[in-house]
Design a protein around this motif. Structure first.
Motif, PDB file in Angstrom:
ATOM      1  N   ALA A   1       0.826  -1.209   0.000  1.00  0.00           N
ATOM      2  CA  ALA A   1       0.000   0.000   0.000  1.00  0.00           C
ATOM      3  C   ALA A   1       0.860   1.258   0.000  1.00  0.00           C
ATOM      4  O   ALA A   1       0.595   2.215  -0.737  1.00  0.00           O
ATOM      5  CB  ALA A   1      -0.939  -0.003   1.211  1.00  0.00           C
ATOM      6  N   ARG A   2       1.895   1.276   0.815  1.00  0.00           N
ATOM      7  CA  ARG A   2       2.785   2.442   0.873  1.00  0.00           C
ATOM      8  C   ARG A   2       3.535   2.608  -0.446  1.00  0.00           C
ATOM      9  O   ARG A   2       3.692   3.718  -0.958  1.00  0.00           O
ATOM     10  CB  ARG A   2       3.750   2.306   2.047  1.00  0.00           C
ATOM     11  CG  ARG A   2       3.049   2.397   3.401  1.00  0.00           C
ATOM     12  CD  ARG A   2       3.950   1.977   4.541  1.00  0.00           C
ATOM     13  NE  ARG A   2       4.887   3.016   4.904  1.00  0.00           N
ATOM     14  CZ  ARG A   2       4.633   3.972   5.797  1.00  0.00           C
ATOM     15  NH1 ARG A   2       3.461   4.005   6.400  1.00  0.00           N
ATOM     16  NH2 ARG A   2       5.539   4.876   6.075  1.00  0.00           N
TER      17      ARG A   2
ATOM     18  N   ASP B   1       2.075   6.039  -7.314  1.00  0.00           N
ATOM     19  CA  ASP B   1       1.094   7.005  -7.815  1.00  0.00           C
ATOM     20  C   ASP B   1       1.722   8.381  -7.973  1.00  0.00           C
ATOM     21  O   ASP B   1       1.523   9.064  -8.983  1.00  0.00           O
ATOM     22  CB  ASP B   1      -0.115   7.105  -6.880  1.00  0.00           C
ATOM     23  CG  ASP B   1      -1.056   5.924  -6.999  1.00  0.00           C
ATOM     24  OD1 ASP B   1      -0.968   5.181  -7.995  1.00  0.00           O
ATOM     25  OD2 ASP B   1      -1.889   5.753  -6.085  1.00  0.00           O
ATOM     26  N   ARG B   2       2.494   8.796  -6.986  1.00  0.00           N
ATOM     27  CA  ARG B   2       3.162  10.095  -7.032  1.00  0.00           C
ATOM     28  C   ARG B   2       4.172  10.134  -8.183  1.00  0.00           C
ATOM     29  O   ARG B   2       4.230  11.108  -8.938  1.00  0.00           O
ATOM     30  CB  ARG B   2       3.854  10.362  -5.695  1.00  0.00           C
ATOM     31  CG  ARG B   2       3.960  11.813  -5.349  1.00  0.00           C
ATOM     32  CD  ARG B   2       4.422  12.060  -3.917  1.00  0.00           C
ATOM     33  NE  ARG B   2       3.624  11.327  -2.939  1.00  0.00           N
ATOM     34  CZ  ARG B   2       4.124  10.594  -1.945  1.00  0.00           C
ATOM     35  NH1 ARG B   2       5.420  10.512  -1.753  1.00  0.00           N
ATOM     36  NH2 ARG B   2       3.332   9.947  -1.118  1.00  0.00           N
TER      37      ARG B   2
ATOM     38  N   ALA C   1       2.460   1.644  -3.337  1.00  0.00           N
ATOM     39  CA  ALA C   1       1.472   2.104  -4.319  1.00  0.00           C
ATOM     40  C   ALA C   1       1.312   3.625  -4.251  1.00  0.00           C
ATOM     41  O   ALA C   1       1.190   4.286  -5.294  1.00  0.00           O
ATOM     42  CB  ALA C   1       0.134   1.414  -4.088  1.00  0.00           C
ATOM     43  N   ARG C   2       1.328   4.187  -3.052  1.00  0.00           N
ATOM     44  CA  ARG C   2       1.231   5.646  -2.931  1.00  0.00           C
ATOM     45  C   ARG C   2       2.457   6.321  -3.542  1.00  0.00           C
ATOM     46  O   ARG C   2       2.338   7.331  -4.241  1.00  0.00           O
ATOM     47  CB  ARG C   2       1.045   6.051  -1.471  1.00  0.00           C
ATOM     48  CG  ARG C   2      -0.351   5.715  -0.954  1.00  0.00           C
ATOM     49  CD  ARG C   2      -0.678   6.407   0.354  1.00  0.00           C
ATOM     50  NE  ARG C   2       0.070   5.933   1.490  1.00  0.00           N
ATOM     51  CZ  ARG C   2      -0.244   4.868   2.230  1.00  0.00           C
ATOM     52  NH1 ARG C   2      -1.308   4.150   1.938  1.00  0.00           N
ATOM     53  NH2 ARG C   2       0.508   4.525   3.261  1.00  0.00           N
ATOM     54  N   HIS C   3       3.644   5.764  -3.299  1.00  0.00           N
ATOM     55  CA  HIS C   3       4.854   6.319  -3.911  1.00  0.00           C
ATOM     56  C   HIS C   3       4.799   6.196  -5.439  1.00  0.00           C
ATOM     57  O   HIS C   3       5.180   7.125  -6.160  1.00  0.00           O
ATOM     58  CB  HIS C   3       6.108   5.617  -3.381  1.00  0.00           C
ATOM     59  CG  HIS C   3       6.397   5.904  -1.953  1.00  0.00           C
ATOM     60  ND1 HIS C   3       6.742   7.168  -1.495  1.00  0.00           N
ATOM     61  CD2 HIS C   3       6.396   5.100  -0.865  1.00  0.00           C
ATOM     62  CE1 HIS C   3       6.933   7.119  -0.192  1.00  0.00           C
ATOM     63  NE2 HIS C   3       6.734   5.879   0.217  1.00  0.00           N
TER      64      HIS C   3
END
Length: 168
Positions: free
Chosen positions: A37-38, A44-45, A40-42
């Motif tokens: 999940a973490r 996305d950015r 995936a956030r990186h």
């Protein structure tokens, strides 16, 4: 000592706290899925940055990339685009309208079915998506540089197994 040199990260701290506060629970899945999940956030950015350098939103890249991957003549039906991008038909209509206004795609009658249309990538759309893809791939390579080629292959295999039940 930093988290990197200690071999630990924020997820290790979270898992340790849950093990302390809720010892009755097996929180082992958090060790993997919280990192996914973490990450995936990186990612996305990273993707937003790569696309914004080409004045694209993520959804625009998704539609243009689906058309580009289709091969010459780089066109799909709206229904095929729905399958490729996992959005509703109303959303896709709006997206295609916006891309047409930007000159990145055009609509043309389906030669096999006069009641239908095909969405085709324009030369400008192809140039933009190709440039954005090149920047994205370069950034993703840098993101994965901490792993060797065999480690990347192994990780891809493991992630494919975990995600398979949710695909198609």
């Amino acid at each position: 000592m930093t988290n990197e040199t200690a071999g630990s990260d924020e997820v290790d701290l979270i898992v340790a706290a849950w093990r302390r506060e809720a010892p009755q629970l097996d929180v082992e899945p958090l060790e993997v899925l919280s990192r996914v999940a973490r990450l995936a956030r990186h990612l996305d950015r990273l993707r937003r940055d790569a696309f914004s350098a080409h004045e694209l939103e993520t959804w625009e890249f998704d539609v243009l990339a689906a058309l580009r991957r289709a091969g010459a003549p780089h066109e799909l039906s709206p229904g095929q685009l729905l399958v490729e991008t996992l959005v509703t038909s109303g959303t896709m209509t709006n997206r295609v309208d916006r891309l047409v206004r930007r000159g990145l795609v055009d609509r043309r009658p389906d030669p096999d079915d006069g009641r239908s249309i095909r969405v085709r990538l324009t030369a400008d759309g192809a140039a933009v998506v190709d440039a954005a893809l090149a920047d994205l791939v370069e950034a993703e390579h840098r993101m994965l540089d901490v792993l060797g080629r065999e480690e990347r292959r192994a990780l891809a295999t493991l992630l494919r197994r975990v995600s398979a039940p949710f695909e198609g």
